[in-house]
Design an enzyme around this catalytic site. Structure first.
Site, PDB file in Angstrom:
ATOM      1  N   ASP A   1       0.861  -1.170  -0.006  1.00  0.00           N
ATOM      2  CA  ASP A   1      -0.010   0.136   0.037  1.00  0.00           C
ATOM      3  C   ASP A   1       0.907   1.137   0.001  1.00  0.00           C
ATOM      4  O   ASP A   1       1.815   1.305   0.782  1.00  0.00           O
ATOM      5  CB  ASP A   1      -1.017  -0.012   1.109  1.00  0.00           C
ATOM      6  CG  ASP A   1      -2.110   0.677   0.855  1.00  0.00           C
ATOM      7  OD1 ASP A   1      -3.203   0.309  -0.003  1.00  0.00           O
ATOM      8  OD2 ASP A   1      -2.352   1.977   1.270  1.00  0.00           O
TER       9      ASP A   1
ATOM     10  N   TYR B   1       1.072   9.501  -9.302  1.00  0.00           N
ATOM     11  CA  TYR B   1       1.406  10.942  -9.212  1.00  0.00           C
ATOM     12  C   TYR B   1       2.964  11.146  -9.623  1.00  0.00           C
ATOM     13  O   TYR B   1       3.559  12.215  -9.315  1.00  0.00           O
ATOM     14  CB  TYR B   1       1.389  11.107  -7.553  1.00  0.00           C
ATOM     15  CG  TYR B   1      -0.071  11.107  -7.121  1.00  0.00           C
ATOM     16  CD1 TYR B   1      -0.864  11.991  -6.999  1.00  0.00           C
ATOM     17  CD2 TYR B   1      -0.356   9.960  -6.415  1.00  0.00           C
ATOM     18  CE1 TYR B   1      -2.099  11.933  -6.474  1.00  0.00           C
ATOM     19  CE2 TYR B   1      -1.795   9.794  -5.596  1.00  0.00           C
ATOM     20  CZ  TYR B   1      -2.633  10.933  -6.048  1.00  0.00           C
ATOM     21  OH  TYR B   1      -3.907  10.840  -5.256  1.00  0.00           O
TER      22      TYR B   1
ATOM     23  N   HIS C   1      10.356   4.704  -2.923  1.00  0.00           N
ATOM     24  CA  HIS C   1       9.791   4.318  -1.659  1.00  0.00           C
ATOM     25  C   HIS C   1       9.282   2.772  -1.762  1.00  0.00           C
ATOM     26  O   HIS C   1       9.848   1.990  -0.797  1.00  0.00           O
ATOM     27  CB  HIS C   1       8.166   4.978  -1.315  1.00  0.00           C
ATOM     28  CG  HIS C   1       7.355   5.020  -2.550  1.00  0.00           C
ATOM     29  ND1 HIS C   1       7.855   5.513  -3.608  1.00  0.00           N
ATOM     30  CD2 HIS C   1       6.069   4.687  -2.894  1.00  0.00           C
ATOM     31  CE1 HIS C   1       6.744   5.539  -4.723  1.00  0.00           C
ATOM     32  NE2 HIS C   1       5.711   5.017  -4.053  1.00  0.00           N
TER      33      HIS C   1
HETATM   34  P1  ITT Z   1      -3.967  -1.981  -5.264  1.00  0.00           P
HETATM   35  O1  ITT Z   1      -4.821  -2.781  -6.014  1.00  0.00           O
HETATM   36  O2  ITT Z   1      -2.435  -2.644  -4.978  1.00  0.00           O
HETATM   37  O3  ITT Z   1      -4.285  -1.344  -3.991  1.00  0.00           O
HETATM   38  P2  ITT Z   1      -3.688   0.847  -5.967  1.00  0.00           P
HETATM   39  O4  ITT Z   1      -3.669   1.424  -7.262  1.00  0.00           O
HETATM   40  O5  ITT Z   1      -4.956   1.028  -5.034  1.00  0.00           O
HETATM   41  O6  ITT Z   1      -3.481  -0.798  -6.139  1.00  0.00           O
HETATM   42  P3  ITT Z   1      -2.141   1.893  -3.712  1.00  0.00           P
HETATM   43  O7  ITT Z   1      -3.257   1.984  -2.729  1.00  0.00           O
HETATM   44  O8  ITT Z   1      -0.847   1.397  -3.130  1.00  0.00           O
HETATM   45  O9  ITT Z   1      -2.608   1.421  -4.995  1.00  0.00           O
HETATM   46  O10 ITT Z   1      -1.767   3.446  -4.349  1.00  0.00           O
HETATM   47  C1  ITT Z   1      -2.680   4.512  -4.150  1.00  0.00           C
HETATM   48  C2  ITT Z   1      -2.374   5.377  -5.419  1.00  0.00           C
HETATM   49  O11 ITT Z   1      -1.135   6.160  -5.251  1.00  0.00           O
HETATM   50  C3  ITT Z   1      -2.130   4.797  -6.639  1.00  0.00           C
HETATM   51  O12 ITT Z   1      -3.356   4.457  -7.263  1.00  0.00           O
HETATM   52  C4  ITT Z   1      -1.317   5.858  -7.274  1.00  0.00           C
HETATM   53  O13 ITT Z   1      -2.351   6.804  -7.920  1.00  0.00           O
HETATM   54  C5  ITT Z   1      -0.706   6.396  -6.480  1.00  0.00           C
HETATM   55  N1  ITT Z   1       0.756   5.958  -6.401  1.00  0.00           N
HETATM   56  C6  ITT Z   1       1.200   4.884  -5.338  1.00  0.00           C
HETATM   57  N2  ITT Z   1       2.664   4.396  -5.622  1.00  0.00           N
HETATM   58  C7  ITT Z   1       2.749   5.300  -6.466  1.00  0.00           C
HETATM   59  C8  ITT Z   1       4.152   5.683  -7.388  1.00  0.00           C
HETATM   60  O14 ITT Z   1       5.221   5.074  -7.390  1.00  0.00           O
HETATM   61  N3  ITT Z   1       3.968   6.606  -8.544  1.00  0.00           N
HETATM   62  C9  ITT Z   1       2.864   7.298  -8.668  1.00  0.00           C
HETATM   63  N4  ITT Z   1       1.771   7.171  -8.031  1.00  0.00           N
HETATM   64  C10 ITT Z   1       1.852   6.343  -7.054  1.00  0.00           C
END
Ligand code: ITT
Length: 183
Positions: free
Chosen positions: A69, A144, A168
């Site tokens: 996450d 992002y 990260h």
């Molecule tokens: P899961 O099914 O794995 O939960 P998700 O897209 O909902 O997929 P997250 O909750 O981990 O994934 O991430 C939330 C959002 O944050 C994701 O949809 C992206 O828009 C953004 N995000 C996360 N990591 C990122 C990264 O490395 N670069 C750019 N945006 C990122």
């Protein structure tokens, strides 16, 4: 014949899987994709969300599995969008973020990798990378990435070729891979 793997990565987001696979291959871990919509509770911490998601994933696949996450935490917005990053990206997107951020542009990306199997239960690994929100969207990355500039760089995550060596996600997965190798 299905490809063999060491651990599954449960996610709905192929960009995250591709990055994780690439990162873990450098540590000799072969990741398989378990494309799934996991229960995403809205909690105040991404640790809590990751722990609940990995339980759900393990219940579905009964194999060693990780979920991750991640979230973008903007200092001047008291950590918004943080645990709500997915919803906020879908609703206001990068243009909305750029409209909200004023003089203090400091931000960080956080990642929590949650692993689960029948021997260890749930194990968490967290990491963050500091940076700032750019003045405008630059580059063609996902999420992002076009608005996040890591500290020490002038380019956004979407423009740099070595995101997977500093992100990260890289830092959290590196902690996981050290633990996985010696568990
Ligand atoms: P899961 O099914 O794995 O939960 P998700 O897209 O909902 O997929 P997250 O909750 O981990 O994934 O991430 C939330 C959002 O944050 C994701 O949809 C992206 O828009 C953004 N995000 C996360 N990591 C990122 C990264 O490395 N670069 C750019 N945006 C990122």
């Amino acid at each position: 014949m299905p490809m063999s793997y060491d651990v599954l990565f449960a996610s709905s987001n192929r960009n995250k899987f591709n990055e994780a696979k690439n990162i873990l291959s450098n540590y000799g871990i072969n990741l398989g994709f378990f494309k799934s919509r996991l229960k995403e509770i809205q909690a105040e911490s991404i640790k809590q969300i990751a722990a609940l998601k990995v339980n759900d994933a393990y219940r579905q696949c009964h194999k060693p599995v990780i979920v991750e996450d991640a979230g973008l935490f903007i200092e001047s917005l008291n950590g918004f969008p943080g645990p709500f990053s997915s919803y906020v990206f879908k609703t206001i997107g990068n243009s909305g973020i750029l409209r909200l951020v004023r003089t203090n542009r400091k931000a960080q990306f956080q990642s929590v990798v949650a692993y689960c199997d029948d021997k260890f239960g749930v194990v968490l690994f967290d990491a963050k990378v500091e940076g700032k929100i750019s003045k405008n969207s630059r580059g063609n990355g996902w999420g992002y990435d076009p608005v996040f500039i890591p500290t020490g760089q002038t380019k956004t995550f979407a423009m740099i070729s070595n995101k997977n060596e500093i992100s990260h996600r890289y830092k959290a997965l590196k902690k996981f891979s050290n633990w996985f190798a010696y568990r």
